[in-house]
Design a protein around this motif. Structure first.
Motif, PDB file in Angstrom:
ATOM      1  N   VAL A 267       0.857  -1.184   0.000  1.00  0.00           N
ATOM      2  CA  VAL A 267       0.000   0.000   0.000  1.00  0.00           C
ATOM      3  C   VAL A 267       0.890   1.229   0.000  1.00  0.00           C
ATOM      4  O   VAL A 267       1.823   1.323   0.810  1.00  0.00           O
ATOM      5  CB  VAL A 267      -0.924   0.022   1.231  1.00  0.00           C
ATOM      6  N   ASN A 268       0.623   2.157  -0.919  1.00  0.00           N
ATOM      7  CA  ASN A 268       1.391   3.386  -1.026  1.00  0.00           C
ATOM      8  C   ASN A 268       0.481   4.578  -0.732  1.00  0.00           C
ATOM      9  O   ASN A 268      -0.601   4.695  -1.314  1.00  0.00           O
ATOM     10  CB  ASN A 268       1.981   3.542  -2.425  1.00  0.00           C
ATOM     11  N   VAL A 269       0.933   5.454   0.144  1.00  0.00           N
ATOM     12  CA  VAL A 269       0.187   6.665   0.473  1.00  0.00           C
ATOM     13  C   VAL A 269       1.148   7.836   0.409  1.00  0.00           C
ATOM     14  O   VAL A 269       2.279   7.757   0.906  1.00  0.00           O
ATOM     15  CB  VAL A 269      -0.441   6.577   1.877  1.00  0.00           C
ATOM     16  N   GLY A 270       0.719   8.919  -0.202  1.00  0.00           N
ATOM     17  CA  GLY A 270       1.572  10.093  -0.290  1.00  0.00           C
ATOM     18  C   GLY A 270       0.754  11.355  -0.408  1.00  0.00           C
ATOM     19  O   GLY A 270      -0.473  11.320  -0.526  1.00  0.00           O
ATOM     20  N   GLY A 271       1.442  12.502  -0.362  1.00  0.00           N
ATOM     21  CA  GLY A 271       0.741  13.765  -0.505  1.00  0.00           C
ATOM     22  C   GLY A 271       1.426  14.867   0.255  1.00  0.00           C
ATOM     23  O   GLY A 271       2.604  14.774   0.609  1.00  0.00           O
ATOM     24  N   THR A 272       0.679  15.930   0.488  1.00  0.00           N
ATOM     25  CA  THR A 272       1.185  17.055   1.263  1.00  0.00           C
ATOM     26  C   THR A 272       0.418  17.134   2.569  1.00  0.00           C
ATOM     27  O   THR A 272      -0.770  16.835   2.628  1.00  0.00           O
ATOM     28  CB  THR A 272       1.004  18.375   0.494  1.00  0.00           C
ATOM     29  N   SER A 273       1.102  17.546   3.622  1.00  0.00           N
ATOM     30  CA  SER A 273       0.480  17.682   4.932  1.00  0.00           C
ATOM     31  C   SER A 273       0.820  19.056   5.478  1.00  0.00           C
ATOM     32  O   SER A 273       1.984  19.469   5.461  1.00  0.00           O
ATOM     33  CB  SER A 273       0.986  16.595   5.880  1.00  0.00           C
ATOM     34  N   GLN A 274      -0.212  19.764   5.926  1.00  0.00           N
ATOM     35  CA  GLN A 274      -0.022  21.093   6.505  1.00  0.00           C
ATOM     36  C   GLN A 274      -0.698  21.135   7.860  1.00  0.00           C
ATOM     37  O   GLN A 274      -1.886  20.852   7.971  1.00  0.00           O
ATOM     38  CB  GLN A 274      -0.632  22.172   5.603  1.00  0.00           C
ATOM     39  N   ARG A 275       0.074  21.499   8.875  1.00  0.00           N
ATOM     40  CA  ARG A 275      -0.464  21.444  10.226  1.00  0.00           C
ATOM     41  C   ARG A 275      -1.569  22.483  10.434  1.00  0.00           C
ATOM     42  O   ARG A 275      -2.556  22.225  11.103  1.00  0.00           O
ATOM     43  CB  ARG A 275       0.651  21.659  11.247  1.00  0.00           C
ATOM     44  N   ASN A 276      -1.460  23.647   9.845  1.00  0.00           N
ATOM     45  CA  ASN A 276      -2.434  24.706  10.078  1.00  0.00           C
ATOM     46  C   ASN A 276      -3.258  25.017   8.831  1.00  0.00           C
ATOM     47  O   ASN A 276      -3.713  26.140   8.641  1.00  0.00           O
ATOM     48  CB  ASN A 276      -1.721  25.981  10.549  1.00  0.00           C
ATOM     49  N   ALA A 277      -3.454  24.011   7.984  1.00  0.00           N
ATOM     50  CA  ALA A 277      -4.189  24.241   6.742  1.00  0.00           C
ATOM     51  C   ALA A 277      -5.670  24.470   7.031  1.00  0.00           C
ATOM     52  O   ALA A 277      -6.254  23.818   7.876  1.00  0.00           O
ATOM     53  CB  ALA A 277      -4.034  23.037   5.814  1.00  0.00           C
ATOM     54  N   ASP A 278      -6.273  25.437   6.302  1.00  0.00           N
ATOM     55  CA  ASP A 278      -7.705  25.657   6.447  1.00  0.00           C
ATOM     56  C   ASP A 278      -8.440  24.902   5.352  1.00  0.00           C
ATOM     57  O   ASP A 278      -7.850  24.191   4.541  1.00  0.00           O
ATOM     58  CB  ASP A 278      -8.044  27.152   6.404  1.00  0.00           C
ATOM     59  N   ALA A 279      -9.760  25.065   5.343  1.00  0.00           N
ATOM     60  CA  ALA A 279     -10.593  24.285   4.427  1.00  0.00           C
ATOM     61  C   ALA A 279     -10.316  24.611   2.970  1.00  0.00           C
ATOM     62  O   ALA A 279     -10.578  23.802   2.092  1.00  0.00           O
ATOM     63  CB  ALA A 279     -12.065  24.514   4.740  1.00  0.00           C
ATOM     64  N   LYS A 280      -9.790  25.811   2.689  1.00  0.00           N
ATOM     65  CA  LYS A 280      -9.568  26.214   1.308  1.00  0.00           C
ATOM     66  C   LYS A 280      -8.131  26.005   0.854  1.00  0.00           C
ATOM     67  O   LYS A 280      -7.778  26.354  -0.274  1.00  0.00           O
ATOM     68  CB  LYS A 280      -9.953  27.686   1.128  1.00  0.00           C
TER      69      LYS A 280
END
Length: 964
Positions: free
Chosen positions: A269-282
């Motif tokens: 299983v491969n999972v990736g992407g971007t993660s932002q601790r303080n990201a808002d809904a937009k």
């Protein structure tokens, strides 16, 4: 009956995704960094002037470099980059706390490998520390068995003697009980008894209380008294509750899991992407999910990427297995744009905003908790680093490499402390929660042995960027060795590996929208085979349904309809809730209950129960005041403008919208995918072409009015007559002796010969249609006339004929070897040929539905190739048998040729060369000319019979023909 859809691109096998190569993880002992000492000759006195000048030059040069280094941030004034490997690791957990955004890629792989040297299975037959507890549970289980048996015998005694016995010994059937300390007291006048049992465990006490009637069962400490009104079914396990990890590693338990796995399996299983601790809904974001499986010869892989740019989502599927119920080939490797309007087209989705917000909050919490977990492991000295691993270079970036183990003596204390901290801060969303049952096992010597085993079979490695100090890779590898009694894994182990790579730490997140993409509408058209016309119609239907449902929610909650549709986007906490009689009554009851509770000092827990109960009288949304009635109001799919809406008083509204009704697909358009892309007649007739008006009670005022117009009074409204193409002024348009309504109800075309497709069958209640076959006991098929006998090619010696050549009745069947209905209908035809031997002959002709049955064409050609060697009907029977068993493949067809003793060299050359494609096409075109639009299609002495009809109905038609 199979219908022929729009062409769908072919399928291709998808291999399992390869496992990315990982850096080898090394393990070594922990060694302290050696102290550095400097040695050399001492300076001698009497240095000459020349040496003084050289020394002065060196000093001046050093001062110049120091000044330059200070301003240019060269060594030793660097702010990034580390010298001491131990200091880097010591500061690692602080650096993890600083990560606010990153691009991540994680891979989880589980596979069977060759067993490594020294690998041994772990078996926990039991925890000896809890043997006494296990015996207590066993004794309590015996008590429950005795109670159940005693109560049953007491009821039997009462039914026989109209009273309970004076003592248990009077019941001979009881015999020897497991435990002897039961107390029994009869109360014959009141038809009662008291059976007292003392249990040893708290779980047994809970089981007795949950099962018994509160008025008939009483408890004092761990002593329970059962009466005639007590329950008789008890759920109590003879084993104490155990954590899952204990049950898994117990002797014999793990074996059950491995029995279901092949000895050469692999899962990734491969999972990736971007993660932002303080990201808002937009905030923009990206995400990938993929993986693959390999179970022996079976392999499959999938990969999906999603991007969010503002309020617009994009998705692409690069790999996906072609399954029998789903084929995504038509949109694979193409970006698909998805807007909020597209999501609302699937109906009322008020939960989206809450769900997205909740997920984002949970993602932020998860990131914070992971950082806290790593930091606490360092603070509590649970992790033990090994600094002796050589440095590495990954993508030209120098890295420190650390092998990390753990101190098993500190794990339990760390677990207790951390779980408490996470619970206090995150509540039920805590990633690590204190489990008292697990904690009890963790504090035993046996658990320490378990930890040692896990430690010896685990390799944990961390790579840290030398320049930034941020972690770049976490890799975890664990080997699980099946027990010795798992024969197929005797020389193997199961390796579990998790690798996470971090890049672009604390860099701005930039997500680009794809330049080339298809719209959601285009993707749906490609996937389902519906026409764009029908897609827009269905979308308009869904959007109107979503708005009307939101209006209903709003009215039920507030007691009035909103002034504008935009009011539907308000949160429930922003509008005034209506007060109903039941709510007023309940609020009064609660106020009275509160007073009673205060007066008598009832416990808070009892008060809480009464305060929670009113929710059953309220709308569900009372519990979610933050959710709007609709996330956003969709627009008219045809014009792109807002819908025309007006409040009509407080108890009604008008909603005006446009409908462009999709055209019916008839026999004149046989190439269309009728079964998949045809409109549903009952749905279409709810509306009228052009403007429609909805109110609180009616979906379309105009549509309802049109259904009341029936010019010829045959029970079929004029709108339905127009849809079918029948005459609204004649009760029997095709003059076959059956009214238009009767034909439409029984699935026959009222405008002419042939049957109606499923979606066109008439239902007067305008409910989802059901297939209605004519009643075999009362239905008489129409006699073939010039109007309902279709024109097809006459039978010749080139046809494939089974049965007597001079038979009175000829059945010409247009069929498809991959059609499930044709396979089922073959049984009916076999019975016909048996029962009407000498009277009926069967002629087989090809009508492969190539767009939905990819093997139908080749199967038809295979039967013709077999015919060259005199084995058409043999191959015919075998092909249907293969389809019935779900094993119709090209390889299976060629194998069948060998089984039939055909010359396989000639057969394979014939099949692979496509030399019989023209013969199949002649039959196919002949069927089209005769009005065939699906399979099976049968002509009985020229009379068209569509579908896999039951034997009784086919028999009726044949008997009728024999009487002519």
């Amino acid at each position: 009956m199979d219908q022929q859809p729009m062409p769908v691109p072919g399928r291709e096998p998808v291999p399992i995704m390869p496992t990315p190569a990982q850096q080898p993880v090394q393990s070594s002992k922990i060694t302290a960094m050696p102290e550095q000492t400097w040695t050399g000759e001492q300076g001698r006195g009497g240095i000459g002037k020349k040496l003084l000048i050289i020394g002065a030059v060196i000093i001046l040069a050093g001062a110049g470099y120091a000044a330059a280094a200070y301003f240019t941030k060269l060594w030793p004034f660097q702010t990034s980059g580390f010298i001491d490997k131990q200091l880097v690791f010591a500061g690692l957990f602080g650096k993890i706390q600083e990560i606010n955004s990153a691009t991540y890629a994680s891979t989880l792989s589980v596979k069977a490998d060759a067993r490594e040297a020294g690998a041994t299975p772990l078996t926990l037959s039991s925890f000896p520390e809890f043997q006494a507890e296990e015996q207590m549970y066993e004794r309590d289980a015996n008590r429950f068995r005795d109670v159940n048996r005693i109560q049953g015998e007491l009821r039997t005694y009462r039914d026989r003697y109209s009273s309970y016995p004076a003592r248990l010994a009077d019941i001979a059937a009881l015999g020897m009980l497991s435990v002897a300390e039961y107390t029994y007291v009869p109360d014959t006048p009141r038809q009662q008894y008291a059976l007292t049992v003392t249990f040893e465990t708290d779980e047994a006490l809970k089981a007795a209380q949950l099962t018994g009637n509160k008025n008939a069962t009483s408890t004092t400490g761990k002593t329970v008294t059962f009466t005639a009104g007590s329950g008789t079914y008890f759920y109590f396990s003879a084993k104490p509750p155990r954590p899952n990890w204990v049950s898994f590693f117990e002797q014999g338990e793990a074996t059950n899991y491995f029995d279901f796995l092949p000895a050469d399996f692999a899962v990734q299983v491969n999972v990736g992407g971007t993660s932002q601790r303080n990201a808002d809904a937009k905030a923009d974001a990206s995400f990938t999910l993929g993986g693959g499986v390999a179970f022996g010869d079976f392999t499959a892989a999938a990969n999906v990427e999603v991007r969010k740019k503002g309020d617009v989502w994009y998705g692409i599927i690069t790999k996906f297995p072609s399954l029998f119920f789903m084929d995504l080939a038509s949109i694979k490797n193409t970006w698909v744009q998805i807007t909020r309007e597209d999501l609302l087209s699937y109906g009322q989705l008020p939960e989206i905003a809450s769900f997205v917000g909740d997920k984002q909050e949970k993602n932020r919490n998860a990131l914070e908790q992971i950082q806290t977990i790593f930091k606490s492991m360092g603070d509590e000295k649970v992790l033990v680093p090994d600094f002796s691993l050589p440095d590495e270079v990954v993508a030209e970036v120098p890295m420190y490499a650390y092998a990390v183990s753990y101190d098993e003596n500190r794990v339990v204390g760390w677990y207790e402390k951390l779980s408490g901290e996470l619970k206090n801060k995150y509540g039920d969303d805590a990633l690590i929660k204190l489990d008292e049952t697990s904690l009890k096992y963790m504090k035993t010597a046996s658990f320490q042995q378990f930890l040692s085993y896990i430690k010896n079979n685990t390799v944990f490695k961390i790579l840290v960027d030398k320049k930034t100090g941020y972690p770049s890779q976490f890799s975890y590898r664990f080997r699980l060795v099946p027990a010795a009694n798992v024969a197929k894994f005797k020389d193997k182990q199961v390796t579990v590996e998790v690798v996470t790579n971090l890049t672009d730490v604390n860099q701005p997140v930039v997500v680009e929208a794809p330049k080339d993409f298809m719209t959601f509408e285009e993707a749906q058209v490609a996937l389902t085979g519906v026409t764009p016309e029908l897609y827009r119609f269905n979308t308009q239907v869904s959007r109107i349904a979503a708005i009307r449902q939101a209006l209903s929610y709003y009215y039920n909650y507030t007691g009035i309809y909103p002034a504008t549709l935009d009011d539907l986007t308000k949160k429930r906490g922003e509008v005034t809730k209506k007060t109903t009689f039941m709510r007023s009554l309940w609020n009064g009851y609660i106020a009275f209950g509160d007073s009673v509770q205060k007066l008598f000092g009832l416990r808070k827990a009892q008060a809480q129960v009464s305060l929670d109960f009113p929710n059953s009288f309220d709308n569900y949304w009372d519990l979610h005041p933050e959710i709007p009635f609709i996330v956003s109001v969709p627009k008219d799919i045809y014009s792109g403008n807002p819908y025309e809406y007006a409040q009509s008083g407080t108890g009604d509204y008008t909603l005006r919208y446009t409908m462009h009704l999709p055209k019916r697909i008839t026999n004149d358009d046989p190439e269309s995918a009728r079964a998949r892309s045809g409109p549903d007649m009952d749905n279409v007739l709810l509306y009228v072409e052009g403007q429609n008006t909805a109110n609180a009670k009616t979906l379309s005022v105009e549509g309802s009015a049109s259904l009341k117009v029936d010019t010829d009074s045959d029970g079929l409204p004029d709108t339905a007559e127009a849809y079918y193409g029948s005459d609204a002024r004649a009760a029997d348009t095709d003059h076959d002796g059956y009214s238009d309504l009767e034909e439409a109800k029984n699935g026959y075309d009222p405008a002419g010969p042939g049957q109606l497709p499923y979606n066109d069958r008439w239902s007067s209640q305008l409910q989802p249609p059901t297939v209605q076959q004519p009643n075999a006991s009362t239905y008489t098929p129409p006699i073939p006339t010039e109007s309902n006998a279709l024109k097809i090619r006459a039978v010749t010696t080139s046809d494939h004929i089974r049965g007597t050549q001079s038979a009175q009745v000829t059945l010409i069947q247009y069929s498809d070897f991959q059609c499930p209905f044709c396979t089922r209908f073959k049984t009916t035809l076999d019975q016909v040929l048996k029962d009407y031997a000498g009277k009926v002959r069967l002629v087989y002709r090809h009508f492969p539905l190539r767009s939905i049955h990819p093997l139908a064409q080749k199967a038809a050609e295979a039967s013709e190739c077999a015919a060259d060697q005199g084995k058409f009907w043999d191959m015919h029977d075998e092909l249907f048998a293969l389809n019935d068993g779900g094993s119709l493949t090209l390889d299976a067809i060629k194998k069948t040729a060998g089984d039939l003793k055909l010359d396989t060299t000639k057969f394979n050359a014939c099949l692979d060369g496509g030399t019989k494609a023209a013969i199949v096409e002649v039959d196919y075109q002949d069927g089209l000319a005769g009005g065939v639009n699906g399979t099976p299609a049968t002509f009985i002495n020229g009379q068209y019979v569509a579908g896999a009809l039951p034997y009784e109905q086919i028999k009726m038609v044949i008997d009728q023909q024999l009487e002519l």
